[in-house]
Design a protein around this motif. Structure first.
Motif, mmCIF file in Angstrom:
data_model
loop_
_atom_site.group_PDB
_atom_site.id
_atom_site.type_symbol
_atom_site.label_atom_id
_atom_site.label_comp_id
_atom_site.label_asym_id
_atom_site.label_seq_id
_atom_site.Cartn_x
_atom_site.Cartn_y
_atom_site.Cartn_z
ATOM 1 N N ILE A 318 0.849 -1.202 0.000
ATOM 2 C CA ILE A 318 0.000 0.000 0.000
ATOM 3 C C ILE A 318 0.885 1.254 0.000
ATOM 4 C CG2 ILE A 318 -1.763 1.301 1.279
ATOM 5 C CD1 ILE A 318 -2.698 -1.429 2.430
ATOM 6 N N GLY A 319 1.890 1.259 0.892
ATOM 7 C CA GLY A 319 2.777 2.418 1.005
ATOM 8 C C GLY A 319 3.517 2.691 -0.290
ATOM 9 N N LYS A 320 4.041 1.636 -0.907
ATOM 10 C CA LYS A 320 4.807 1.816 -2.141
ATOM 11 C C LYS A 320 3.900 2.320 -3.260
ATOM 12 C CE LYS A 320 7.676 -0.486 -5.502
ATOM 13 N NZ LYS A 320 6.866 -0.142 -6.661
ATOM 14 N N LEU A 321 2.710 1.742 -3.354
ATOM 15 C CA LEU A 321 1.767 2.136 -4.414
ATOM 16 C C LEU A 321 1.402 3.616 -4.293
ATOM 17 C CD1 LEU A 321 -0.140 1.169 -6.718
ATOM 18 C CD2 LEU A 321 -1.849 0.708 -4.965
ATOM 19 N N VAL A 322 1.051 4.033 -3.081
ATOM 20 C CA VAL A 322 0.590 5.419 -2.873
ATOM 21 C C VAL A 322 1.764 6.401 -3.010
ATOM 22 C CG1 VAL A 322 -0.461 7.016 -1.228
ATOM 23 C CG2 VAL A 322 -1.333 4.687 -1.415
ATOM 24 N N ALA A 323 2.901 6.081 -2.353
ATOM 25 C CA ALA A 323 4.016 7.036 -2.329
ATOM 26 C C ALA A 323 4.622 7.230 -3.723
ATOM 27 C CB ALA A 323 5.088 6.565 -1.348
ATOM 28 N N GLY A 324 4.755 6.132 -4.498
ATOM 29 C CA GLY A 324 5.363 6.231 -5.827
ATOM 30 C C GLY A 324 4.559 7.147 -6.745
ATOM 31 N N LYS A 325 3.240 6.927 -6.793
ATOM 32 C CA LYS A 325 2.392 7.740 -7.683
ATOM 33 C C LYS A 325 2.304 9.172 -7.187
ATOM 34 C CE LYS A 325 -1.890 8.017 -10.203
ATOM 35 N NZ LYS A 325 -1.926 9.440 -10.052
ATOM 36 N N MET A 326 2.194 9.333 -5.878
ATOM 37 C CA MET A 326 2.090 10.682 -5.297
ATOM 38 C C MET A 326 3.344 11.500 -5.629
ATOM 39 S SD MET A 326 1.481 11.351 -1.304
ATOM 40 C CE MET A 326 2.094 12.789 -0.453
ATOM 41 N N ASN A 327 4.506 10.861 -5.525
ATOM 42 C CA ASN A 327 5.754 11.560 -5.813
ATOM 43 C C ASN A 327 5.787 12.025 -7.270
ATOM 44 O OD1 ASN A 327 8.292 12.570 -5.390
ATOM 45 N ND2 ASN A 327 9.266 10.623 -4.994
ATOM 46 N N GLN A 328 5.305 11.160 -8.165
ATOM 47 C CA GLN A 328 5.285 11.526 -9.588
ATOM 48 C C GLN A 328 4.278 12.663 -9.831
ATOM 49 O OE1 GLN A 328 4.171 8.320 -12.244
ATOM 50 N NE2 GLN A 328 5.608 9.041 -13.796
ATOM 51 N N ASP A 329 3.092 12.571 -9.210
ATOM 52 C CA ASP A 329 2.069 13.622 -9.367
ATOM 53 C C ASP A 329 2.583 14.957 -8.831
ATOM 54 O OD1 ASP A 329 0.381 11.762 -10.428
ATOM 55 O OD2 ASP A 329 -0.839 11.508 -8.622
ATOM 56 N N ILE A 330 3.254 14.917 -7.670
ATOM 57 C CA ILE A 330 3.779 16.148 -7.073
ATOM 58 C C ILE A 330 4.823 16.776 -7.999
ATOM 59 C CG2 ILE A 330 5.292 16.984 -5.207
ATOM 60 C CD1 ILE A 330 3.660 15.358 -3.246
ATOM 61 N N ALA A 331 5.708 15.926 -8.543
ATOM 62 C CA ALA A 331 6.749 16.459 -9.436
ATOM 63 C C ALA A 331 6.108 17.101 -10.662
ATOM 64 C CB ALA A 331 7.705 15.346 -9.845
ATOM 65 N N GLN A 332 5.121 16.445 -11.248
ATOM 66 C CA GLN A 332 4.468 16.992 -12.453
ATOM 67 C C GLN A 332 3.778 18.319 -12.142
ATOM 68 O OE1 GLN A 332 2.030 13.735 -13.710
ATOM 69 N NE2 GLN A 332 3.594 12.906 -15.063
ATOM 70 N N PHE A 333 3.021 18.346 -11.053
ATOM 71 C CA PHE A 333 2.250 19.534 -10.688
ATOM 72 C C PHE A 333 3.190 20.703 -10.383
ATOM 73 C CE2 PHE A 333 -0.116 21.958 -7.339
ATOM 74 C CZ PHE A 333 -1.161 22.398 -8.141
ATOM 75 N N THR A 334 4.254 20.427 -9.622
ATOM 76 C CA THR A 334 5.162 21.504 -9.210
ATOM 77 C C THR A 334 5.914 22.059 -10.413
ATOM 78 O OG1 THR A 334 5.399 20.284 -7.159
ATOM 79 C CG2 THR A 334 6.863 22.142 -7.460
ATOM 80 N N LEU A 335 6.317 21.187 -11.333
ATOM 81 C CA LEU A 335 7.013 21.681 -12.525
ATOM 82 C C LEU A 335 6.080 22.550 -13.356
ATOM 83 C CD1 LEU A 335 9.230 18.621 -13.533
ATOM 84 C CD2 LEU A 335 9.942 20.754 -12.473
ATOM 85 N N GLN A 336 4.787 22.203 -13.402
ATOM 86 C CA GLN A 336 3.826 23.057 -14.108
ATOM 87 C C GLN A 336 3.733 24.424 -13.422
ATOM 88 O OE1 GLN A 336 0.262 20.739 -14.179
ATOM 89 N NE2 GLN A 336 0.921 19.509 -15.923
ATOM 90 N N LEU A 337 3.687 24.404 -12.084
ATOM 91 C CA LEU A 337 3.613 25.672 -11.352
ATOM 92 C C LEU A 337 4.840 26.548 -11.626
ATOM 93 C CD1 LEU A 337 2.388 24.625 -7.783
ATOM 94 C CD2 LEU A 337 1.056 25.747 -9.551
ATOM 95 N N MET A 338 5.991 25.893 -11.797
ATOM 96 C CA MET A 338 7.229 26.663 -12.002
ATOM 97 C C MET A 338 7.274 27.305 -13.378
ATOM 98 S SD MET A 338 10.228 24.275 -10.523
ATOM 99 C CE MET A 338 10.188 23.595 -8.895
ATOM 100 N N GLY A 339 6.517 26.791 -14.318
ATOM 101 C CA GLY A 339 6.562 27.332 -15.675
ATOM 102 C C GLY A 339 7.933 27.100 -16.281
ATOM 103 N N ALA A 340 8.483 28.137 -16.945
ATOM 104 C CA ALA A 340 9.769 27.972 -17.648
ATOM 105 C C ALA A 340 10.888 27.587 -16.679
ATOM 106 C CB ALA A 340 10.118 29.261 -18.379
ATOM 107 N N ALA A 341 10.798 28.040 -15.419
ATOM 108 C CA ALA A 341 11.862 27.728 -14.453
ATOM 109 C C ALA A 341 11.961 26.216 -14.209
ATOM 110 C CB ALA A 341 11.606 28.447 -13.139
ATOM 111 N N GLY A 342 10.895 25.499 -14.515
ATOM 112 C CA GLY A 342 10.899 24.048 -14.327
ATOM 113 C C GLY A 342 11.896 23.342 -15.230
ATOM 114 N N ALA A 343 12.303 24.032 -16.297
ATOM 115 C CA ALA A 343 13.251 23.408 -17.233
ATOM 116 C C ALA A 343 14.692 23.508 -16.740
ATOM 117 C CB ALA A 343 13.132 24.067 -18.610
ATOM 118 N N ILE A 344 14.919 24.292 -15.691
ATOM 119 C CA ILE A 344 16.298 24.456 -15.182
ATOM 120 C C ILE A 344 16.626 23.278 -14.269
ATOM 121 C CG2 ILE A 344 17.828 25.912 -13.786
ATOM 122 C CD1 ILE A 344 16.023 28.272 -14.615
#
Ligand SMILES: Cc1cc2nc3c(=O)[nH]c(=O)nc-3n(C[C@H](O)[C@H](O)[C@H](O)COP(=O)(O)OP(=O)(O)OC[C@H]3O[C@@H](n4cnc5c(N)ncnc54)[C@H](O)[C@@H]3O)c2cc1C
Length: 405
Positions: A318-344
């Motif tokens: 359960i922990g691995k399933l939830v944490a793995g996907k959550m980490n990927q979702d957080i990375a995607q969402f945060t990079l979107q929030l950063m806009g162009a700075a996400g490419a650095i």
């Protein structure tokens, strides 16, 4: 479950906090080292330092080179070292997965010799299970082990995705020793010397510029019968012990990204306003905070069971399933929030040392390693919810009669 430290554990926590503050690299001051051999050297140096201070293999018995403490002390260590930029989990496959199998299946004096060398980081170990045609269905593997008249075994075949093999001295390898019985019954597990003739390691280049994985080819590699782990044909039971420990080690190591996301939204701005005031960000913060708390509670539950002499349960899945996907979702969402700075991707100037840029590259692997999301769901369905097992077309059929390419 009791989340509070006992007085003795609180004292241990203070002790390692003070030691880490003196000896470990703070997260904000280091550059991320992605090149494998540099990271490997950093990991060895860090291991040597913590071993000299008595903090390696905390939960192993002293006679095997450990500190003779408990899994809870190991947990306290993991919580505290997570605040620093040290590759503390680098040797987890050997220490976390192979070590317990050696403790369980070998006899003295071999057992003490192998474990003491592993605990001192003189030998580094890998785990050779997956093959090009056998990952989730690892019991379908084909690497063969044949015993000669002198008792020695000859290993032939190919493994893949073997983490760290290029730097390893020994491995735990799962082989097919009998094709005339059903697939789970014809397996045998061995210790293999990775430096011998007949073992060829070819590193695989990854998209994050690392070379963590390897292909490993066996061409008449020789293994003494003394290096067999468990009974001939008992490889599946031996592999389950390794996999169970792997799941616990992975659950302990899988980051979910919430702490880094929280730090980011505390300081970042969007259109000149604090980003934390944006309704969508607040919504995600609340959702991921709940998930983070749930994952941690499940993890403590698993650790408590192990500390009391039990085995890791389905909480690991359960922990691995939830944490793995959550980490990927957080990375995607945060990079979107950063806009162009996400490419650095330069950790010196990117937000949170480029944590999210790194995470977008490594999180797909987290969702595969130690069992894919789908396999975790199957485990939860069968072991937690009690749903019927998946249909198995190969049940009861001799391995050699199962059609394959
Ligand atoms: C970071 C990392 C480190 C690794 N380290 C090691 C290592 O050190 N040693 C080692 O031996 N291996 C290692 N592996 C390999 C890992 O164990 C396999 O990648 C994993 O078991 C999946 O196998 P596979 O890649 O062959 O995918 P496959 O098994 O071919 O799966 C392909 C797809 O089919 C799905 N699928 C398969 N079976 C089912 C099913 N029954 N129900 C539903 N869906 C299914 C999977 O979920 C996946 O999406 C590592 C992998 C990663 C990513």
């Amino acid at each position: 479950m009791d989340f509070k430290d006992t007085p003795e554990q609180a004292q241990f926590r203070e002790q390692i906090r003070a030691w880490l503050k003196e000896n470990a690299q703070p997260k904000t001051e280091t550059e991320t080292v992605r090149e494998l051999s540099a990271r490997y050297q950093q990991a060895r140096a860090w291991y040597k330092k913590k071993a000299a201070a008595g903090y390696a293999c905390l939960e192993w018995p002293k006679k095997y080179g450990g500190a003779g403490l408990t899994p809870i002390h190991k947990l306290i260590w993991s919580q505290e070292v997570a605040h620093y930029d040290e590759p503390d989990d680098y040797f987890v496959i050997g220490l976390g997965n192979c070590g317990p199998a050696i403790m369980h299946f070998t006899e003295e004096p071999l057992r003490s010799k192998l474990l003491q060398r592993m605990a001192a980081n003189e030998d580094v170990w890998c785990q050779l299970f997956s093959e090009p045609g056998a990952g989730s269905d690892v019991a379908g593997l084909k690497t063969s082990a044949k015993q000669a008249d002198n008792g020695e075994w000859r290993i032939n075949g190919q493994k893949i995705w073997t983490s760290g093999a290029a730097h390893c001295d020994y491995g735990v390898v799962l082989c097919r020793s009998d094709t005339t019985v059903s697939k789970y019954k014809g397996l045998t597990m061995f210790i293999i010397d990775m430096r011998q003739p007949g073992v060829e390691v070819r590193p695989i280049k990854q998209m994050d510029r690392g070379q963590h994985f390897n292909e490993v080819f066996f061409n008449d590699a020789v293994v003494s019968d003394q290096y067999r782990l468990g009974a001939v044909g008992g490889g599946w039971e031996a592999a389950l012990l390794v996999l169970m420990n792997e799941r616990m080690a992975i659950t302990a190591a899988v980051p979910n990204g919430f702490a880094e996301f929280f730090e980011f939204v505390r300081s970042a701005e969007l259109d000149g306003k604090p980003i934390r005031n944006h309704p969508l960000v607040r919504d995600r913060l609340a959702e991921w905070h709940c998930m983070d708390a749930g994952v941690r509670a499940g993890f403590y539950r698993m650790f408590t069971a192990v500390a009391q002499g039990g085995m890791p349960g389905a909480e690991g899945a359960i922990g691995k399933l939830v944490a793995g996907k959550m980490n990927q979702d957080i990375a995607q969402f945060t990079l979107q929030l950063m806009g162009a700075a996400g490419a650095i991707h330069d950790p010196k100037i990117a937000h949170e040392n480029a944590y999210f840029q790194d995470a977008i590259l490594y999180t797909p692997g987290i969702r595969l390693a130690g069992g894919t999301d789908e396999i975790m769901r199957n485990i939860i369905a069968e072991q937690v919810l009690g749903l019927p097992q998946e249909p198995r077309a190969d049940k009861g059929i001799a391995f050699e009669d199962i059609p394959s390419n």
